[in-house]
Design an enzyme around this catalytic site. Structure first.
Site, short mmCIF file in Angstrom:
data_model
loop_
_atom_site.label_atom_id
_atom_site.label_comp_id
_atom_site.label_asym_id
_atom_site.label_seq_id
_atom_site.Cartn_x
_atom_site.Cartn_y
_atom_site.Cartn_z
CE LYS A 275 -4.04 -1.70 2.59
NZ LYS A 275 -5.07 -1.41 1.59
NE ARG A 349 -11.19 -9.74 -1.91
CZ ARG A 349 -11.53 -8.85 -2.84
NH1 ARG A 349 -11.85 -9.23 -4.06
NH2 ARG A 349 -11.52 -7.56 -2.55
#
Ligand code: BES
Ligand code: MN
Ligand code: ZN
Length: 492
Positions: A275, A349
């Protein structure tokens, strides 16, 4: 916070701060009017002069009001009389709580819980008031050289309310929700160096010991045996090994359990798909789903709710490193479904899918997962609503209603299979990346493949679990929503 109920007259109640409501047109609710009369019309004069801003939730502190036993009066603007609804009630209580939390008074008497709120009973008003007053007093006990001096009213009386058992229970419920929120906030507010997977596991275990429910912590090797290769792939490069926390609260006899699943990413660097640095500190909040599960267990155990609850927290740290997952890696989930990892930053997920598969063994009444899953949900709904997805319409309706009732709202989003092609992979059953369009939906759709065997709902709490800016911190959401849901279920 200690909250008691009393019907003693407000004027003669000895307290640090007496909290009174005032309507925008300068008129008063009954109790405030009685105080105005006792003060010889002084309150009305002050309000007419315009010292109290008319905006709902504005406050004005008035010391030494004549004719009143309280040391000071806190006037709270209620907005227009005809518009006093749930939202205005909550705004007024939260404002009162904030003022009381920063004031010098150690005790307070609050008259706002006697206000009429359309379609809501006294129990709702008391539960809401207790939660908001206690929550407003939350402070994170941050590590500092000099500890902050303690301020605020810790002993609160709700005036105008008979101390009947059902009223006391409603107050206890509100306080227990605030207590659960405080634990969830604490877990979120700690840096990732403190709140790592082991810390979350330890917190859950300590809670289980304190309240007498079962907590089992599955280690990396246990997860390996179960085939949780998707979840494990995320934590590979961290020096803090993954912990899969299984909490079991049994208060409901032979009833099917409600399963809560939480994303416990104690820090999300993005992994190899690193990120950018801006606001990266806020990825310490990426464990908020797991923190919510642990906080909920505190609320439920405190209230001894007559239901069975299973909590599953995937506590994992997503780090880059020499043995980290790479884009293009294919992993096999516990369900057998293979996943091509196209972006290591879509890791939520990957951990949740294995926890959802694990949930099957409990034959759940329903399973609800909570996850700071996508930035796309923040774009869609901002900080006001959590994104709700469900494979069962009745469960969705129940959760939406619980959001309305608590003010901790959710908004339902579609799980249409029209979006499914976005998850197509040439090298596995599915990819973990849905592309730039509808990112919160494709993430939820990914999860839905692992939640086919039971009624399931997913809350994307990326926008609601924490706030940025000057007031940066964990919010304790969606503990209020889930508490409202579980209280309703417990009531049958
Ligand atoms: N934890 C983040 C989502 C997030 C973003 C939470 C902002 C709170 C605030 C999640 O793991 C993530 O990185 N999601 C990616 C998914 C993308 C790579 C498909 C995102 O939202 O950008
Ligand atoms: Mn991520
Ligand atoms: Zn994440």
């Amino acid at each position: 916070m200690n909250i008691t109920l009393s019907t003693t007259p407000a004027a003669t109640t000895k307290t640090g701060t007496l909290v009174l409501g005032a309507f925008a047109d300068g008129t008063f609710p009954g109790t405030t009017q009685a105080i105005d009369d006792a003060s010889g019309g002084k309150l009305a004069t002050i309000v007419k002069r315009g010292d109290l801003d008319a905006k709902t939730g504005s406050t004005l502190l008035i010391p030494d009001l004549p004719g009143v036993a309280a040391e000071r009066v806190l006037l709270v603007a209620l907005g227009k009389r005809a518009e006093l609804d749930e939202k205005a009630y909550r705004t007024a209580l939260a404002a009162a709580g904030k003022a009381l939390a920063s004031g010098v008074a150690e005790s307070a008497a609050v008259t706002l819980a006697e206000l009429d709120v359309p379609n809501r009973d006294a129990a709702w008003r008391l539960r809401t008031a207790a939660r908001l007053l206690a929550d407003a007093a939350y402070v994170f006990d941050a590590p500092r050289k000099e500890p902050l001096s303690k301020r605020g009213a810790n002993a609160v009386t709700l005036l105008g309310i008979e101390s009947r058992a059902e009223h006391a229970l409603a107050v206890a419920q509100g306080l227990a929700v605030a207590e659960g929120m405080a634990l969830t906030k604490d877990l979120g507010n700690h840096g990732g160096n403190v709140c790592n997977p082991a810390y979350m596991a330890h917190t859950a275990s300590a809670l289980g010991k304190e309240f007498g429910f079962e907590v089992e912590v599955l280690e990396r090797a246990d997860m390996e045996k179960l085939g949780m290769h998707s979840a494990l792939s995320v934590g590979r490069a961290s020096l803090s090994p993954c912990k899969f926390i299984v909490m079991k609260y049994s208060g409901g006899g032979s009833a099917k359990p409600i399963v809560l699943v939480g994303k416990g990413m104690t820090f999300d660097t993005g992994g190899v798909s690193l990120k950018p640095s801006a606001n990266l500190d806020e990825m310490k909040y990426d464990m908020s789903g797991g923190g919510t599960v642990i906080g909920m267990f505190k609320t439920v155990a405190r209230l001894k709710l007559p239901l069975n609850l299973i909590g599953l927290v995937m506590a994992v740290e997503n780090m880059p490193g020499g043995n980290a997952s790479r884009p293009g890696d294919v992993v096999r989930s516990m369900a057998g479904i293979t996943i091509e990892i196209l972006n290591t930053d879509a890791e939520g997920r990957l951990v949740l899918c294995d926890a959802l598969t694990y949930a099957e063994r409990f034959d759940p009444a329903c399973t609800i997962d909570l996850a700071t899953l996508t930035g796309a949900c923040v774009i869609a709904l901002g900080a006001h609503a959590s994104g709700l997805y469900a494979n069962d319409a009745a469960l969705a309706a129940e959760l939406l209603a619980a959001g309305q009732g608590s003010g901790d709202r959710a908004w339902q989003m579609p799980l249409w299979d029209d979006y499914q092609p976005q998850l197509k992979s040439n090298f596995a059953d599915m990819s973990n990346l849905g592309g730039p369009a509808a990112g919160s939906i494709t993430a939820a759709l990914f999860l839905s493949h692992f939640a086919k065997k039971y009624k399931w709902a997913h809350l994307d709490i990326a926008g609601t679990a924490s706030v940025s800016g000057d007031a940066k911190g964990a919010t304790g959401r969606p503990v209020p929503l889930l508490a409202e849901f579980l209280l309703a279920r417990a009531a049958g």
